[in-house]
Design an enzyme around this catalytic site. Structure first.
Site, PDB file in Angstrom:
ATOM      1  N   SER A 300      34.848  59.390  18.222  1.00  0.00           N
ATOM      2  CA  SER A 300      34.720  59.862  19.600  1.00  0.00           C
ATOM      3  C   SER A 300      36.101  60.111  20.213  1.00  0.00           C
ATOM      4  O   SER A 300      37.103  59.563  19.765  1.00  0.00           O
ATOM      5  CB  SER A 300      33.970  58.828  20.440  1.00  0.00           C
ATOM      6  OG  SER A 300      32.648  58.669  19.989  1.00  0.00           O
ATOM      7  N   GLY A 388      27.300  64.093  22.572  1.00  0.00           N
ATOM      8  CA  GLY A 388      26.545  63.392  23.609  1.00  0.00           C
ATOM      9  C   GLY A 388      27.364  63.022  24.822  1.00  0.00           C
ATOM     10  O   GLY A 388      26.944  63.214  25.968  1.00  0.00           O
ATOM     11  N   TYR A 447      63.994  28.149  48.617  1.00  0.00           N
ATOM     12  CA  TYR A 447      63.598  26.888  49.247  1.00  0.00           C
ATOM     13  C   TYR A 447      62.128  26.901  49.680  1.00  0.00           C
ATOM     14  O   TYR A 447      61.475  25.855  49.701  1.00  0.00           O
ATOM     15  CB  TYR A 447      64.511  26.583  50.442  1.00  0.00           C
ATOM     16  CG  TYR A 447      65.856  26.044  50.012  1.00  0.00           C
ATOM     17  CD1 TYR A 447      65.947  24.825  49.354  1.00  0.00           C
ATOM     18  CD2 TYR A 447      67.030  26.760  50.262  1.00  0.00           C
ATOM     19  CE1 TYR A 447      67.180  24.322  48.954  1.00  0.00           C
ATOM     20  CE2 TYR A 447      68.265  26.278  49.864  1.00  0.00           C
ATOM     21  CZ  TYR A 447      68.338  25.057  49.205  1.00  0.00           C
ATOM     22  OH  TYR A 447      69.550  24.567  48.800  1.00  0.00           O
ATOM     23  N   CYS A 535      28.755  35.269  38.488  1.00  0.00           N
ATOM     24  CA  CYS A 535      29.535  34.030  38.468  1.00  0.00           C
ATOM     25  C   CYS A 535      30.352  33.986  37.182  1.00  0.00           C
ATOM     26  O   CYS A 535      30.180  33.097  36.333  1.00  0.00           O
ATOM     27  CB  CYS A 535      28.612  32.817  38.564  1.00  0.00           C
ATOM     28  SG  CYS A 535      27.602  32.795  40.044  1.00  0.00           S
ATOM     29  N   ASP A 536      31.223  34.962  37.018  1.00  0.00           N
ATOM     30  CA  ASP A 536      32.003  35.079  35.793  1.00  0.00           C
ATOM     31  C   ASP A 536      33.368  35.650  36.145  1.00  0.00           C
ATOM     32  O   ASP A 536      33.465  36.644  36.860  1.00  0.00           O
ATOM     33  CB  ASP A 536      31.279  36.003  34.795  1.00  0.00           C
ATOM     34  CG  ASP A 536      31.815  35.888  33.389  1.00  0.00           C
ATOM     35  OD1 ASP A 536      33.041  36.063  33.205  1.00  0.00           O
ATOM     36  OD2 ASP A 536      31.026  35.626  32.471  1.00  0.00           O
TER      37      ASP A 536
END
Length: 697
Positions: A300, A388, A447, A535-536
């Site tokens: 491809s 495609g 600092y 949640c990842d």
């Protein structure tokens, strides 16, 4: 000791002006008169078009209109001004509640444009036809669509319908894809090819031979040498004379990510030794005339026509050798590889781009085959391709909403009680104050960092309170802002699952053009990354075209309106590869045709995305039983029928964030199968009753 306000009065260097240098942000010399007249003298849609490279990756199908919205040009370069479709209007039509004239669909939303799909087919076909006519090639071109790219019912049916007059066929790589292709091609051209690729067993080959009995132009392509024995045996049993193709392993290989399927070590295909054994066995069974097609695949996203010509030329040599050995060769199938310019760079050195036009691709293919065949005095074969990605990528747009942003908090006047600091931290504080008052840039930053680290250690030891730590954080952030060295990148939280809708980004690092679909007449004043709902930690998009690690974006307007983003060129593979991480299902879908009506488009079909119940079923749960268990629990502990109704609605709503009030019955199934939103309270009882009937078992 008195509290020290979290501010620094010393003069500081102002932050560097916001710039998009690496986005090739050269702007037009003269602003359009309308921009100055409207009060946007510093920005115009033309600037946004340059900033987001729309003309590079979007031509000829996408542009920015005078209202600052993305517009679709459904017929490519042949689109007239009045035929352009404003994408924002489509999204509003799809997502507005039914009571306001919309369809009530929830985002995220895939918008399909069949007109673009038709134009892609016609463009590929006409490019090959032009190359054939201009080079004196004595055979024709007919393509096939590999259904693995997008197996959606309407996409495949549209391709068969639009491609009927072009002899356009289908390619299948599995038994369900073969069944799909057989069914759809019953309505296609009788000359259309049905190319059967992939690993095969007796059932697969039997299906392919049945397709041939049904007068479908079916070719069984041998991926493994052992498949030939099955073809010979089953064809005798079914009394079907098969048409056989072979997939050759070429030596030509490109070095990019998508080149891993090519070369001698490629996953598919037969070596020259195996090809000769296939020819010998077919000759023994007097079936050499059945061998009619040669297939190969360089990989491809072929980056250059020189690599393309090298591979096609090698395959043409194999084709001519098969003819010499007595095979009844008729077709050379060049596979996929016609690339998409995802970043608009026209670069030969990137997996995201290609350095050729569609016409240059077709001309290189035709010329390479013609030169070899003429030299060998072999009749020119029919040319087939399986492009495609190039067919379906442009026709589909994923639209989603940014619902909130997060960034480093702006420093507040949080008081820092200095006498609570330890000796070393106190010394750092005094050194920081002195450096700030003296405008010592490097010393001040040194600092500030040291003070912050010491205070974190003290907080971990329990000797510093949270308020004090927050005050130190605010002081350090104020200094970084003042010196212009703080990270300005915000996180935009989007109503989307990357794993479901953009799986190639997570899986292989594939980048797609992502831009706002509106407000492009305003200058984007922020930079952001996109964080999804899952949640990842991988559920984010933090790389963008142009080598960027953040995206130019606008401030969210809160109650003033939604902020919509679009992902473009994602019509291939993303829907088929998407998963159900955190049980987020697919998006809603609308199909839009160009129309001469007042809005310039017509929504021909609309479907809500999978509900919570739908995605639970995918993982073998039984939502009906789950609902009954919860219903009994409510009756035991609460007794409120409204809560039962709300639970029923939750099973039937999409998993994504909704703009309606939480835990309200906002969706209901209409007579036509669509799901429409109900914002008015007076309909609640009727809606709840309908849901109660639906969930009675």
């Amino acid at each position: 000791m008195t509290a020290f306000a979290c501010c620094v009065d010393a003069p500081v260097v102002p932050p560097h002006p916001y710039a998009f240098t690496s986005w090739d942000s050269a702007l037009p010399a003269d602003l359009p008169p309308t921009a100055a007249a409207s009060g946007h003298a510093a920005w115009s849609p033309a600037h946004s078009e340059m900033l987001y490279r729309v003309d590079g990756w979007g031509a000829p199908y996408f542009a920015v209109n005078s209202n600052g919205n993305i517009t679709i040009r459904p017929f490519g370069d042949g689109t007239l001004g009045h035929q352009e479709i404003d994408l924002l209007k489509v999204v509003k039509k799809a997502s507005d509640p039914k009571s306001s004239g919309g369809l009530g669909l929830q985002l995220p939303l895939v918008v399909r444009f069949p007109d673009v799909l038709k134009n892609r087919l016609e463009s590929i076909h006409s490019s090959f036809n032009f190359a054939i006519e201009s080079q004196g090639y004595y055979a024709h071109y007919q393509g096939v669509y590999p259904v693995k790219c997008n197996q959606d019912k309407y996409v495949v049916e549209d391709i068969v319908k639009f491609g009927s007059g072009l002899r356009f066929g289908l390619e299948a790589g599995s038994k369900p894809e073969l069944l799909l292709a057989m069914s759809c091609l019953c309505n296609g051209s009788p000359e259309a090819l049905l190319v059967c690729n992939g690993f095969k067993d007796v059932e697969y080959i039997s299906l392919a031979l049945v397709a041939r009995k049904l007068h479908l132009n079916t070719v069984i392509v041998l991926e493994q040498e052992e498949e030939l024995d099955i073809v010979i045996e089953v064809s005798k049993r079914l009394c079907v004379r098969p048409v056989i193709g072979v997939r050759a392993k070429l030596r030509t290989k490109h070095s990019g990510h998508f080149g891993s399927t090519s070369g001698e070590k490629g996953k598919f295909g037969l070596t020259t030794i195996q090809l000769l054994r296939v020819v010998q066995k077919l000759s023994q069974y007097e079936m050499l005339d059945c061998l009619q097609l040669l297939h190969f695949h360089i990989g491809s996203q072929i980056p250059t026509t020189s690599l393309l010509a090298d591979g096609v030329g090698e395959a043409a040599q194999i084709y001519c050798e098969l003819v010499r050995l007595g095979a009844g060769m008729k077709v050379i199938d060049i596979g996929g590889g016609l690339g998409i310019d995802y970043d608009g760079s026209k670069s030969p050195d990137s997996d995201l781009s290609v350095a050729y036009s569609l016409q240059e691709y077709a001309s290189a293919v035709v010329q390479s085959i013609r030169l070899v065949c003429d030299r060998k005095a072999v009749k020119h074969p029919v040319i087939c391709s399986e492009s495609g990605r190039a067919i379906v990528s442009h026709h589909s747009i994923l639209v989603f909403e940014a619902v909130s942003t997060s960034c480093h908090d702006s420093p507040q006047n949080s008081s820092l009680v200095v006498d609570r600091l330890s000796g070393e931290a106190l010394a750092d504080y005094h050194s920081l104050s002195a450096a700030a008052m003296s405008n010592e840039y490097d010393t001040c930053l040194h600092y500030a960092e040291q003070l912050k680290e010491r205070c974190i250690d003290e907080f971990k030891e329990g000797s510093l309170e949270m308020e004090q730590l927050a005050a130190v954080d605010a002081l350090c952030e104020l200094l970084l802002n003042a010196f212009g060295v703080s990270d300005p990148t915000r996180t935009y939280h989007v109503n989307l699952s990357v794993f479901t809708s953009v799986p190639d980004f997570w899986g292989i690092g594939q980048l797609f053009p992502i831009i706002p679909i509106h407000r492009l007449d305003e200058k984007p004043t922020m930079r952001g990354i996109l964080s999804d709902l899952t949640c990842d930690s991988d559920g984010k998009i933090d790389k963008f075209i142009g080598g960027e690690s953040s995206l130019p974006l606008h401030e969210l307007q809160g109650g003033a309106g939604a902020y919509y983003l679009g992902m473009f060129l994602g019509g291939a593979y993303e829907e088929a590869l998407g998963g159900f991480h955190n049980l987020f299902g697919g998006p809603s879908v609308v199909r839009v045709l160009q129309s001469d009506g007042p809005h310039g488009f017509a929504v021909t079909s609309a479907y809500p995305g999978p509900s919570c119940g739908d995605v639970l079923r995918v993982m073998q749960h039984e939502p009906e039983l789950m609902f009954q268990a919860l219903k009994h629990r409510v009756e035991e502990f609460s007794g409120g029928s409204a809560l039962v109704h709300a639970l029923a609605c939750s099973f039937n709503n999409m998993p994504y964030l909704s703009s309606t009030a939480s835990f309200s019955c906002s969706l209901t199934a209409g007579n036509n199968g669509y799901y429409y939103g109900h914002d008015d309270d007076e309909n609640y009882a009727a809606v709840a009753a309908e849901e109660e009937d639906q969930w009675s078992y």
